[in-house]
Write a protein that holds these residues in place. Structure first.
Motif, PDB file in Angstrom:
ATOM      1  N   LEU A   1     -20.363 -36.222 -10.476  1.00 52.74           N
ATOM      2  CA  LEU A   1     -19.357 -35.325 -11.040  1.00 52.74           C
ATOM      3  C   LEU A   1     -19.449 -35.395 -12.553  1.00 52.74           C
ATOM      4  CD1 LEU A   1     -16.847 -33.494 -10.912  1.00 52.74           C
ATOM      5  CD2 LEU A   1     -15.460 -35.589 -10.741  1.00 52.74           C
ATOM      6  N   GLU A   2     -19.763 -34.264 -13.177  1.00 52.77           N
ATOM      7  CA  GLU A   2     -19.796 -34.194 -14.634  1.00 52.77           C
ATOM      8  C   GLU A   2     -18.524 -33.544 -15.143  1.00 52.77           C
ATOM      9  OE1 GLU A   2     -24.524 -34.002 -15.783  1.00 52.77           O
ATOM     10  OE2 GLU A   2     -23.390 -32.128 -15.789  1.00 52.77           O
ATOM     11  N   MET A   3     -17.912 -34.210 -16.125  1.00 53.99           N
ATOM     12  CA  MET A   3     -16.689 -33.724 -16.770  1.00 53.99           C
ATOM     13  C   MET A   3     -16.891 -33.799 -18.280  1.00 53.99           C
ATOM     14  SD  MET A   3     -14.464 -33.061 -14.281  1.00 53.99           S
ATOM     15  CE  MET A   3     -12.864 -33.049 -15.078  1.00 53.99           C
ATOM     16  N   ASN A   4     -16.016 -33.102 -19.033  1.00 53.59           N
ATOM     17  CA  ASN A   4     -16.042 -33.241 -20.481  1.00 53.59           C
ATOM     18  C   ASN A   4     -15.920 -34.710 -20.842  1.00 53.59           C
ATOM     19  OD1 ASN A   4     -16.169 -30.491 -21.530  1.00 53.59           O
ATOM     20  ND2 ASN A   4     -14.147 -30.225 -20.635  1.00 53.59           N
ATOM     21  N   GLN A   5     -16.690 -35.140 -21.832  1.00 55.34           N
ATOM     22  CA  GLN A   5     -16.656 -36.540 -22.229  1.00 55.34           C
ATOM     23  C   GLN A   5     -15.241 -36.926 -22.661  1.00 55.34           C
ATOM     24  OE1 GLN A   5     -18.851 -38.746 -25.681  1.00 55.34           O
ATOM     25  NE2 GLN A   5     -20.273 -38.309 -24.002  1.00 55.34           N
ATOM     26  N   GLY A   6     -14.782 -38.045 -22.173  1.00 55.80           N
ATOM     27  CA  GLY A   6     -13.452 -38.541 -22.490  1.00 55.80           C
ATOM     28  C   GLY A   6     -12.411 -38.238 -21.426  1.00 55.80           C
ATOM     29  N   TRP A   7     -12.693 -37.299 -20.515  1.00 55.57           N
ATOM     30  CA  TRP A   7     -11.708 -36.929 -19.503  1.00 55.57           C
ATOM     31  C   TRP A   7     -11.344 -38.133 -18.639  1.00 55.57           C
ATOM     32  CZ3 TRP A   7     -10.893 -36.832 -14.290  1.00 55.57           C
ATOM     33  CH2 TRP A   7      -9.846 -36.040 -13.829  1.00 55.57           C
ATOM     34  N   PHE A   8     -12.319 -38.837 -18.119  1.00 56.74           N
ATOM     35  CA  PHE A   8     -12.052 -39.992 -17.256  1.00 56.74           C
ATOM     36  C   PHE A   8     -11.286 -41.070 -18.021  1.00 56.74           C
ATOM     37  CE2 PHE A   8     -15.818 -38.083 -15.230  1.00 56.74           C
ATOM     38  CZ  PHE A   8     -15.373 -37.952 -13.930  1.00 56.74           C
TER      39      PHE A   8
ATOM     40  N   PRO B   1     -20.826 -32.611 -24.819  1.00 61.11           N
ATOM     41  CA  PRO B   1     -20.839 -34.037 -24.476  1.00 61.11           C
ATOM     42  C   PRO B   1     -20.139 -34.222 -23.127  1.00 61.11           C
ATOM     43  CG  PRO B   1     -19.258 -33.618 -26.237  1.00 61.11           C
ATOM     44  CD  PRO B   1     -19.936 -32.316 -25.933  1.00 61.11           C
ATOM     45  N   LEU B   2     -20.784 -34.907 -22.213  1.00 62.80           N
ATOM     46  CA  LEU B   2     -20.265 -35.043 -20.847  1.00 62.80           C
ATOM     47  C   LEU B   2     -20.207 -36.505 -20.433  1.00 62.80           C
ATOM     48  CD1 LEU B   2     -22.413 -32.232 -19.149  1.00 62.80           C
ATOM     49  CD2 LEU B   2     -20.017 -32.062 -19.869  1.00 62.80           C
ATOM     50  N   THR B   3     -19.385 -36.767 -19.419  1.00 65.28           N
ATOM     51  CA  THR B   3     -19.408 -38.046 -18.727  1.00 65.28           C
ATOM     52  C   THR B   3     -19.794 -37.762 -17.289  1.00 65.28           C
ATOM     53  OG1 THR B   3     -17.683 -38.983 -20.133  1.00 65.28           O
ATOM     54  CG2 THR B   3     -18.084 -40.091 -18.026  1.00 65.28           C
ATOM     55  N   ALA B   4     -20.760 -38.511 -16.789  1.00 58.48           N
ATOM     56  CA  ALA B   4     -21.180 -38.389 -15.389  1.00 58.48           C
ATOM     57  C   ALA B   4     -20.537 -39.516 -14.597  1.00 58.48           C
ATOM     58  CB  ALA B   4     -22.690 -38.475 -15.271  1.00 58.48           C
ATOM     59  N   ALA B   5     -19.866 -39.141 -13.499  1.00 61.65           N
ATOM     60  CA  ALA B   5     -19.345 -40.121 -12.546  1.00 61.65           C
ATOM     61  C   ALA B   5     -20.275 -40.095 -11.350  1.00 61.65           C
ATOM     62  CB  ALA B   5     -17.921 -39.763 -12.126  1.00 61.65           C
ATOM     63  N   PHE B   6     -20.891 -41.224 -11.062  1.00 59.15           N
ATOM     64  CA  PHE B   6     -21.768 -41.344  -9.910  1.00 59.15           C
ATOM     65  C   PHE B   6     -20.889 -41.779  -8.747  1.00 59.15           C
ATOM     66  CE2 PHE B   6     -24.327 -41.836 -13.690  1.00 59.15           C
ATOM     67  CZ  PHE B   6     -25.360 -40.948 -13.453  1.00 59.15           C
TER      68      PHE B   6
ATOM     69  N   ILE C   1     -15.964 -43.938  -7.194  1.00 58.88           N
ATOM     70  CA  ILE C   1     -16.823 -43.872  -8.374  1.00 58.88           C
ATOM     71  C   ILE C   1     -17.568 -45.192  -8.507  1.00 58.88           C
ATOM     72  CG2 ILE C   1     -16.891 -43.676 -10.891  1.00 58.88           C
ATOM     73  CD1 ILE C   1     -14.417 -41.853 -10.689  1.00 58.88           C
ATOM     74  N   VAL C   2     -18.889 -45.121  -8.485  1.00 55.63           N
ATOM     75  CA  VAL C   2     -19.758 -46.291  -8.573  1.00 55.63           C
ATOM     76  C   VAL C   2     -19.890 -46.727 -10.031  1.00 55.63           C
ATOM     77  CG1 VAL C   2     -22.123 -47.100  -8.221  1.00 55.63           C
ATOM     78  CG2 VAL C   2     -20.993 -45.718  -6.461  1.00 55.63           C
ATOM     79  N   ASN C   3     -20.190 -45.774 -10.903  1.00 58.18           N
ATOM     80  CA  ASN C   3     -20.269 -46.049 -12.338  1.00 58.18           C
ATOM     81  C   ASN C   3     -20.114 -44.746 -13.108  1.00 58.18           C
ATOM     82  OD1 ASN C   3     -23.133 -45.690 -11.297  1.00 58.18           O
ATOM     83  ND2 ASN C   3     -23.595 -45.732 -13.493  1.00 58.18           N
ATOM     84  N   LEU C   4     -19.795 -44.886 -14.378  1.00 56.46           N
ATOM     85  CA  LEU C   4     -19.622 -43.756 -15.288  1.00 56.46           C
ATOM     86  C   LEU C   4     -20.633 -43.881 -16.420  1.00 56.46           C
ATOM     87  CD1 LEU C   4     -15.750 -43.962 -15.547  1.00 56.46           C
ATOM     88  CD2 LEU C   4     -16.998 -42.092 -14.468  1.00 56.46           C
ATOM     89  N   ALA C   5     -21.105 -42.748 -16.930  1.00 54.18           N
ATOM     90  CA  ALA C   5     -22.041 -42.756 -18.053  1.00 54.18           C
ATOM     91  C   ALA C   5     -21.690 -41.634 -19.018  1.00 54.18           C
ATOM     92  CB  ALA C   5     -23.474 -42.583 -17.552  1.00 54.18           C
TER      93      ALA C   5
END
Length: 145
Positions: free
Chosen positions: A119-126, A83-88, A95-99
């Motif tokens: 930037l993709e990080m483990n989901q929940g990191w941001f 599961p990842l979170t993408a930061a655009f 950071i424009v938006n997170l998904a």
């Protein structure tokens, strides 16, 4: 441009279609007091594979996708097990938006405006770090813009 050239040079090794890419060039980014060790996916082949087939990723590690020009970027998670979170991210590191993205789905997650970086990080990191849209990342990719 240096990152793109380095990524292109190092990215010419052949990859198995079902294997994670673990040997991409790396660059350090900063998110306030936090340091992120990112792999850089800068070629079309590297970007299309992304973090697919990875079974784990250290907490302060991610993948920075670098595109030739700013445009709407859309990501999906087919063959991605984490599961990842993408930061655009805009050219200046904002950071424009997170998904948040669910593993092994084909749901499309897009930037709210044209961007060159994702930037993709483990989901929940941001979320754990209190990082939201409008936060500015630091690091070499954003310095020359």
């Amino acid at each position: 441009m240096l990152l793109l050239g380095l990524a292109a040079t190092l990215g010419n090794t052949s990859q198995a279609q079902n294997a994670p890419q673990l040997e991409l060039p790396r660059v350090k980014l900063s998110a306030g007091i936090h340091v992120i060790d990112t792999q850089v996916a800068a070629t079309p082949e590297q970007r299309s594979t992304g973090l697919m087939f990875r079974k784990d990723m250290p907490p302060s590690e991610g993948m920075l996708f670098v595109f030739e020009q700013a445009s709407e970027q859309c990501f999906w998670m087919k063959n991605t097990l984490l599961p990842l979170t993408a930061a655009f991210v805009a050219d200046d590191g904002t950071i424009v938006n997170l998904a948040d993205m669910k593993p092994q789905t084909t749901d499309s997650h897009c930037s709210a405006q044209p961007v060159r970086y994702v930037l993709e990080m483990n989901q929940g990191w941001f979320a754990k770090k209190g990082i939201k849209a409008g936060f500015r990342l630091g690091g070499r990719p954003f310095q020359s813009r």
